[in-house]
Design a protein around this motif. Structure first.
Motif, mmCIF file in Angstrom:
data_model
loop_
_atom_site.group_PDB
_atom_site.id
_atom_site.type_symbol
_atom_site.label_atom_id
_atom_site.label_comp_id
_atom_site.label_asym_id
_atom_site.label_seq_id
_atom_site.Cartn_x
_atom_site.Cartn_y
_atom_site.Cartn_z
ATOM 1 N N THR A 127 0.794 -1.233 0.000
ATOM 2 C CA THR A 127 0.000 0.000 0.000
ATOM 3 C C THR A 127 0.824 1.279 0.000
ATOM 4 O O THR A 127 0.321 2.332 -0.397
ATOM 5 C CB THR A 127 -0.932 0.043 1.219
ATOM 6 O OG1 THR A 127 -0.146 -0.134 2.405
ATOM 7 C CG2 THR A 127 -1.969 -1.045 1.139
ATOM 8 N N ARG A 129 2.930 2.239 -1.929
ATOM 9 C CA ARG A 129 2.975 2.770 -3.293
ATOM 10 C C ARG A 129 1.920 3.851 -3.496
ATOM 11 O O ARG A 129 2.053 4.724 -4.353
ATOM 12 C CB ARG A 129 2.692 1.666 -4.306
ATOM 13 C CG ARG A 129 3.806 0.660 -4.533
ATOM 14 C CD ARG A 129 3.401 -0.282 -5.636
ATOM 15 N NE ARG A 129 4.451 -1.220 -6.020
ATOM 16 C CZ ARG A 129 4.581 -1.740 -7.230
ATOM 17 N NH1 ARG A 129 3.708 -1.430 -8.179
ATOM 18 N NH2 ARG A 129 5.551 -2.588 -7.503
ATOM 19 N N ARG A 130 0.815 3.736 -2.719
ATOM 20 C CA ARG A 130 -0.326 4.631 -2.939
ATOM 21 C C ARG A 130 -0.290 5.883 -2.072
ATOM 22 O O ARG A 130 -1.231 6.670 -2.070
ATOM 23 C CB ARG A 130 -1.623 3.859 -2.658
ATOM 24 C CG ARG A 130 -2.178 3.138 -3.876
ATOM 25 C CD ARG A 130 -1.544 1.833 -4.141
ATOM 26 N NE ARG A 130 -2.041 1.276 -5.409
ATOM 27 C CZ ARG A 130 -1.776 0.052 -5.835
ATOM 28 N NH1 ARG A 130 -1.052 -0.772 -5.099
ATOM 29 N NH2 ARG A 130 -2.235 -0.364 -6.988
ATOM 30 N N PRO A 132 0.447 9.525 -1.744
ATOM 31 C CA PRO A 132 0.609 10.499 -2.828
ATOM 32 C C PRO A 132 2.034 11.002 -3.017
ATOM 33 O O PRO A 132 2.489 11.158 -4.158
ATOM 34 C CB PRO A 132 -0.349 11.624 -2.419
ATOM 35 C CG PRO A 132 -1.447 10.906 -1.692
ATOM 36 C CD PRO A 132 -0.742 9.834 -0.905
ATOM 37 N N ALA A 135 3.969 8.306 -4.831
ATOM 38 C CA ALA A 135 3.571 8.260 -6.246
ATOM 39 C C ALA A 135 4.142 9.450 -7.011
ATOM 40 O O ALA A 135 4.539 9.317 -8.173
ATOM 41 C CB ALA A 135 2.045 8.235 -6.357
ATOM 42 N N TYR A 315 -3.921 11.059 -6.568
ATOM 43 C CA TYR A 315 -5.026 10.661 -5.682
ATOM 44 C C TYR A 315 -5.690 11.837 -4.945
ATOM 45 O O TYR A 315 -6.781 11.677 -4.383
ATOM 46 C CB TYR A 315 -4.581 9.647 -4.620
ATOM 47 C CG TYR A 315 -4.001 8.381 -5.175
ATOM 48 C CD1 TYR A 315 -4.810 7.393 -5.734
ATOM 49 C CD2 TYR A 315 -2.629 8.142 -5.127
ATOM 50 C CE1 TYR A 315 -4.272 6.209 -6.241
ATOM 51 C CE2 TYR A 315 -2.079 6.966 -5.637
ATOM 52 C CZ TYR A 315 -2.906 6.012 -6.185
ATOM 53 O OH TYR A 315 -2.374 4.859 -6.680
ATOM 54 N N GLY A 331 -3.799 5.224 2.053
ATOM 55 C CA GLY A 331 -3.142 4.345 1.102
ATOM 56 C C GLY A 331 -3.962 3.111 0.799
ATOM 57 O O GLY A 331 -3.979 2.616 -0.345
ATOM 58 N N HIS A 334 -6.736 4.079 -1.611
ATOM 59 C CA HIS A 334 -6.211 4.209 -2.970
ATOM 60 C C HIS A 334 -5.950 2.833 -3.586
ATOM 61 O O HIS A 334 -6.146 2.634 -4.789
ATOM 62 C CB HIS A 334 -4.931 5.038 -2.963
ATOM 63 C CG HIS A 334 -5.116 6.404 -2.382
ATOM 64 N ND1 HIS A 334 -4.088 7.147 -1.824
ATOM 65 C CD2 HIS A 334 -6.239 7.176 -2.249
ATOM 66 C CE1 HIS A 334 -4.556 8.308 -1.403
ATOM 67 N NE2 HIS A 334 -5.860 8.349 -1.641
ATOM 68 N N GLN A 335 -5.528 1.891 -2.754
ATOM 69 C CA GLN A 335 -5.326 0.519 -3.227
ATOM 70 C C GLN A 335 -6.640 -0.075 -3.718
ATOM 71 O O GLN A 335 -6.703 -0.697 -4.796
ATOM 72 C CB GLN A 335 -4.760 -0.328 -2.093
ATOM 73 C CG GLN A 335 -4.654 -1.811 -2.403
ATOM 74 C CD GLN A 335 -3.987 -2.558 -1.267
ATOM 75 O OE1 GLN A 335 -2.786 -2.761 -1.258
ATOM 76 N NE2 GLN A 335 -4.772 -2.976 -0.275
ATOM 77 N N ASP A 338 -7.576 1.552 -7.080
ATOM 78 C CA ASP A 338 -6.780 1.060 -8.210
ATOM 79 C C ASP A 338 -7.185 -0.356 -8.606
ATOM 80 O O ASP A 338 -7.234 -0.690 -9.800
ATOM 81 C CB ASP A 338 -5.296 1.091 -7.852
ATOM 82 C CG ASP A 338 -4.732 2.500 -7.820
ATOM 83 O OD1 ASP A 338 -5.406 3.428 -8.308
ATOM 84 O OD2 ASP A 338 -3.609 2.677 -7.292
#
Length: 381
Positions: A127, A129-130, A132, A135, A315, A331, A334-335, A338
């Protein structure tokens, strides 16, 4: 969703919130929560927003009204549940690390490949990765804003096991968890730095250490065996991991993961230096990304602090006005977003099971290197 402890709570909030803040092409329905203890699972379902409760995951994957299975259980169960769900044509989200071994991860990749023909998609829950700011860091590297990646420095520091008398739990049992700090939090910084740089680790030199070899079983509900008559059980995983690594683009990396660093609760950091600049991130200030541009004259140079809360940042448009920061839980939302968008669009989500396998190969190489007194070990060999 299978499991309802720490990660189950985080995932549940994400499934509740995602369709209320994002315009999703499909609406998630939180149908079934699975747990072996029916009473505890029922109580959790009521708190977390799940419609029904089941005590056997096998019955869940057989149901026609279940489209996606979210696996939030200890690592020793991931491979069996994920493979069964994919064979049944379900989409799968599985928490990191994807598996407890390379062999299990390979079997999961094969199951995902077989299921792709029927439209089933599979994703690993990395997570961070998500976030902001993370990213955005990836975006800046891809745009060439720091030039060629030369050095990566990453740490993930926690202290929940720094006390020698912290109780034994399933996370300290290699059979259930696969590894200790290496897989639990080291997996995050491996995936995260590969995600940001767009490169992969090709070789490592590592060291693992267990500082506390026995811990009290009192207060542990995991049923782990204890040393007879002492109320203590053996720790079979690492407390800390440290390793150097070589990137596919030729750069070098130094990574550290520990659960025994007093004063550090969830300190995940990275600094990536390139030929023309540097990016730095610290999760304890998760809405901030620091950027050093080497083309700036030395007389007024320095790191630039980017507050990642503008609507054109990754995001952010779905959330609050600029300056109103996000938190840990976002996060996971956002996961979910996606994953739903990938399913609706008919394409593979990221990170894929193949990505998860690669991380597992990196972890395995670190373990092999540590056993060989830090010898440089190729990833995937």
């Amino acid at each position: 969703m299978i499991g309802y402890a720490f990660m189950g709570r985080a995932h549940s909030q994400a499934w509740r919130v995602a369709p209320r803040f994002f315009d999703l092409p499909l609406e998630p329905r939180m149908g079934l929560l699975v747990g072996r203890n029916e009473a505890a699972a029922t109580a959790a379902a009521g708190r977390l927003g799940w419609a029904e409760v089941e005590t056997d995951w096998r019955r869940v994957v057989e149901r026609d009204d279940v489209d996606l299975v979210d696996i939030c259980t200890p690592g020793d169960t991931h491979a069996e549940i994920a493979a069964a769900a994919l064979r049944a044509g379900k989409h799968v989200l599985v928490e990191k690390p994807m598996a407890n071994s390379v062999a299990e991860a390979e079997a999961m990749v094969a199951a995902a490949e077989d299921a792709r023909g029927s439209g089933a998609r599979a994703m690993v829950g990395f997570t961070y990765r998500r976030v902001p700011a993370v990213a955005l860091a990836r975006q800046l590297v891809a745009e060439g804003r720091i030039g060629q990646v030369r050095q990566v420095r990453a740490q993930y520091l926690q202290d929940w096991l720094a006390d020698d008398e912290a109780p034994l739990s399933w996370r300290l049992d290699k059979d259930r968890a696969g590894s200790g700090a290496l897989g639990d939090i080291g997996a995050h910084i491996v995936d995260l730095t590969e995600f940001v740089t767009g490169e992969r680790y090709v070789g490592v030199s590592g060291m693992l250490e267990t500082f506390v070899h026995e811990r009290p079983t009192a207060g542990s509900s995991d049923g782990l065996s204890s040393t007879a008559g002492t109320g203590r059980g053996r720790v079979t995983v690492d407390d800390a991991a440290a390793f150097t690594a070589r990137l596919s683009g030729g750069g070098t990396a130094v990574l550290e993961a520990t659960r025994v660093a007093w004063g550090r609760k969830n300190a995940m950091r990275f600094e990536i230096s390139g030929s023309t600049g540097t990016l730095a991130f610290d999760f304890e200030e998760m809405n901030i990304l620091h950027h050093y541009d080497a083309s700036t004259p030395a007389c007024d140079g320095g790191f630039r602090r980017i507050l990642v809360t503008e609507s054109d940042h990754p995001y952010i448009a779905a959330w609050w006005p600029p300056g109103h920061g996000l938190g840990y839980e976002h996060g996971f939302t956002h996961q979910a977003v996606d994953l739903v968008e990938a399913i609706a669009g008919g394409h593979d989500p990221a990170p894929s099971f193949a990505d998860g396998l690669h991380v597992q190969q990196v972890l395995a190489a670190v373990e092999r290197s540590s056993t060989a007194q830090g010898a440089f070990t190729a990833v995937g060999d």
